[in-house]
Motif scaffolding. Structure first.
Motif, PDB file in Angstrom:
ATOM      1  N   GLY A 187       0.774  -1.260  -0.053  1.00  0.00           N
ATOM      2  CA  GLY A 187       0.056  -0.063  -0.036  1.00  0.00           C
ATOM      3  C   GLY A 187       0.968   1.259  -0.050  1.00  0.00           C
ATOM      4  N   ARG A 188       2.227   1.185   0.393  1.00  0.00           N
ATOM      5  CA  ARG A 188       2.819   2.437   0.556  1.00  0.00           C
ATOM      6  C   ARG A 188       4.139   2.245  -0.100  1.00  0.00           C
ATOM      7  N   GLY A 189       4.695   3.064  -0.691  1.00  0.00           N
ATOM      8  CA  GLY A 189       6.388   3.282  -1.067  1.00  0.00           C
ATOM      9  C   GLY A 189       6.697   4.484  -1.457  1.00  0.00           C
ATOM     10  N   HIS A 190       8.054   4.691  -1.935  1.00  0.00           N
ATOM     11  CA  HIS A 190       8.645   5.882  -2.065  1.00  0.00           C
ATOM     12  C   HIS A 190       9.463   5.874  -3.357  1.00  0.00           C
ATOM     13  N   SER A 191       9.698   7.009  -4.010  1.00  0.00           N
ATOM     14  CA  SER A 191      10.636   7.322  -5.139  1.00  0.00           C
ATOM     15  C   SER A 191      11.561   8.576  -4.761  1.00  0.00           C
ATOM     16  N   ARG A 192      12.493   8.436  -4.074  1.00  0.00           N
ATOM     17  CA  ARG A 192      13.376   9.591  -3.706  1.00  0.00           C
ATOM     18  C   ARG A 192      14.796   9.606  -4.591  1.00  0.00           C
ATOM     19  N   ALA A 193      14.924  10.757  -5.234  1.00  0.00           N
ATOM     20  CA  ALA A 193      15.836  11.080  -6.270  1.00  0.00           C
ATOM     21  C   ALA A 193      15.977  12.591  -6.092  1.00  0.00           C
ATOM     22  N   ARG A 194      17.142  12.935  -5.510  1.00  0.00           N
ATOM     23  CA  ARG A 194      17.570  14.231  -5.361  1.00  0.00           C
ATOM     24  C   ARG A 194      18.968  14.620  -5.665  1.00  0.00           C
TER      25      ARG A 194
END
Length: 459
Positions: A375-382
Motif C-alpha cells: 500500500g505504501r512506497g517511495h521514489s526518492r531522487a534528489r
C-alpha cells in the motif's frame, strides 16, 4: 523509362533485387486501377498521375485520412529529376512514386529526412524548416497508423486492446518521447536535424516502412512483417484491466534483453490477487526476468525491469541490464549509470534490515521502493537516483499504491543440477540477515567454507 528521365529512378531501383523491381514498378499501375495494363479500357495512359482519392482507396483501411494526405503531400513534393519536367499537373507521377518507395523502404537517414519534413509540414509550402510541434503531430498520425495495422492485420500476439489502457493517450505519449530525441535549432527542425534524429531513433524508420509496405501493399521477397509486440501467454483478460496500452507496450518491449521474442506472462496483479506483498513475492521469485508496473493514487504509472529472478535476501542483487521507467505522464527509460550496483533488493520478515522491494539508490532513499506492508512506497531522487539516473517516478515522493502488476518477461531459470555449492548449507544460510550484517560490518565469514556434506558424499 527512357533516357535522362530514368536516371534518378534507375538509381533507386538498383537498391532492390531483380525479382523485387517489378513489384516496386507495378505499384503505380495497381494504385491507378487494380493492375490493369496501360491502354486498357478505363485505364489512364502510362505517365499520368495518381490522385489523392486513389491513394485513399489503398491506404484508407489502415491509415487515418490525415496520414494519407501527408503521404500524398510528400509524394507531390519529390523532384523526379526529369530533364524536361512535364506541364504542371495535379497528382503524383510514376517517377515520384518510385523515388518515394525506394527512399522509405531502402533509403538512408539522409534520404528519409526530407520526406519526413514534407509529411510533417502543414500545407505544401517549400519551407526547409519544420517546427517541433508539427513533427509531433506527424508522429501521432504515423503511430496511430502502425497501431491500426497491428490491430487490423491480426498481429496482436494475444494482447487485447479493449482490456488495456487508452491507446489514443499512448500514441501521444510515444510521439512525445520520440520527439524528445530531436535536437532542433532555434528555428526548428531542418533536414540535417531530422537526419540525425532518424539515424538515432530506429522506430521512425521502422514505422515508415510499415506505413508504406502495408498501406500501399508492397510485398517484397524475404521480408516478414515486423513484430512490434511480444507474445502474451496465459493472461486472464476477462478479469484484468492492464496498466499498459499498445503504444506503451511497443515502447517497453524492445528495451528488454529478449526484446520481442520472450512471451509475457502475468504472475501478479492486485486486481486478481489482492493487495498482498507475500503473494507478489511469490509471483516475483523463480520466474526469471520480470517487469514491475505500479500506478499510484495520483495516476502516475511507473516501474522497473529486473533482469534476474528475484531472491528473498537482505542484500542487493541483479545486474546492469535492470532499469527503471515511467509510462505516465511520460514514457521514459532510465538505465544503469555505473555509479553503484544497487539494482534490486527484496527482503521480508527481518528485524534489522528494511523489508520490502527496492530498485536503485540506497536504503531509505530508493529510486523505487514498495514497503512490505503493501500500500505504501517511495521514489526518492534528489536530484537523481544514483543507480539509474532517474528522477522521482511518482507524483509525490511518498506515494500510495492504486494498482500493481508483475509480468514475467523472459525464460524462467532452469534448475541447475550439480551446480557447485548446490545442496550444501552453511550455518549462515539459516539466517541471511546475520550474514548481511556481518558483510556490512566487514566481518570475515569463517563458516562459509564449513558446509554440511551432500548426502551422496556421506559414506
Amino acid at each position: 523509362m527512357g533516357n535522362t528521365e530514368s536516371v534518378s529512378v534507375q538509381k533507386r531501383l538498383s537498391r532492390f533485387r531483380p525479382e523485387e523491381r517489378p513489384v516496386v514498378e507495378g505499384v503505380f499501375d495497381k494504385l491507378q486501377g487494380g493492375g490493369a495494363p496501360s491502354g486498357a479500357p478505363g485505364k489512364t495512359p502510362a505517365g499520368d498521375t495518381l490522385t489523392l482519392e486513389m491513394l485513399q482507396s489503398s491506404m484508407g483501411s489502415v491509415a487515418p485520412e490525415s496520414m494519407v494526405r501527408r503521404v500524398y503531400q510528400c509524394m507531390c513534393s519529390i523532384d523526379p529529376g526529369l530533364a524536361a519536367p512535364p506541364a504542371a499537373a495535379s497528382g503524383v507521377g510514376r517517377e515520384q512514386l518510385v523515388i518515394f518507395l525506394a527512399d522509405t523502404l531502402r533509403g538512408t537517414a539522409e534520404e528519409r529526412a526530407p520526406l519526413v519534413r514534407a509529411m510533417a509540414q502543414r500545407g505544401a509550402g517549400p519551407g526547409t524548416v519544420v517546427p517541433c510541434e508539427q513533427v509531433a503531430e506527424f508522429l501521432e498520425d504515423l503511430i496511430s497508423t502502425v497501431v491500426q495495422i497491428v490491430v487490423h492485420r491480426g498481429r496482436l500476439q494475444a494482447w487485447q486492446p479493449e482490456r488495456m489502457g487508452d491507446s489514443s493517450l499512448g500514441v501521444k505519449l510515444l510521439a512525445e518521447h520520440l520527439c524528445s530525441e530531436l535536437k532542433p535549432s532555434d528555428q526548428g527542425c531542418d533536414d540535417s536535424c531530422l537526419e540525425d534524429w532518424i539515424f538515432r531513433t530506429p522506430q521512425v524508420s521502422l514505422y515508415l516502412e510499415m506505413l508504406v509496405s502495408e498501406g500501399l501493399d508492397v510485398s517484397l521477397s524475404g521480408q516478414p512483417a515486423p513484430t512490434l509486440l511480444p507474445p502474451c501467454r496465459d493472461t486472464p483478460w476477462k478479469d484484468l484491466r492492464c496498466l499498459l496500452d499498445l503504444p506503451s507496450l511497443m515502447f517497453l518491449a524492445p528495451q528488454l534483453p529478449d526484446s520481442y521474442s520472450a512471451p509475457w506472462r502475468l504472475v501478479f496483479s492486485t486486481q486478481l490477487h489482492g493487495e498482498s506483498f507475500s503473494r507478489m513475492v511469490t509471483g516475483l521469485t523463480k520466474c526469471g526476468p520480470t517487469l514491475l508496473l505500479i500506478r499510484d493514487t495520483k495516476g502516475h504509472i511507473f516501474g522497473g525491469f529486473a533482469s534476474h529472478a528475484w531472491e528473498l535476501r537482505p542484500k542487493f542483487q541483479g545486474d546492469s541490464r535492470c532499469f527503471l521507467f515511467t509510462v505516465f505522464p511520460r514514457l521514459r527509460v532510465y538505465t544503469a549509470t555505473g555509479y553503484n550496483e544497487h539494482f534490486m533488493y527484496l527482503n521480508q520478515n527481518q528485524q534489522t534490515m528494511p523489508n520490502g522491494l527496492g530498485m536503485g539508490g540506497q536504503h531509505g532513499y530508493f529510486g523505487l521502493w514498495l514497503d512490505s506492508d503493501f500500500g505504501r512506497g517511495h521514489s526518492r531522487a534528489r536530484p537523481r537516483c544514483t543507480t539509474y539516473g532517474s528522477p522521482q517516478l511518482s507524483e509525490e515522493e511518498d506515494f500510495r499504491l492504486d494498482s500493481v502488476e508483475v509480468w514475467a518477461v523472459g525464460k524462467p531459470p532452469e534448475p541447475q543440477e550439480g551446480e557447485e555449492g548446490q545442496g550444501k548449507r552453511s550455518i549462515l544460510d539459516m539466517d541471511p540477515e546475520a550474514q548481511a550484517m556481518m558483510e556490512m560490518t566487514g566481518k570475515t565469514l569463517h563458516s562459509q567454507g564449513l558446509r554440511e556434506p551432500e548426502e551422496d558424499q556421506e559414506q
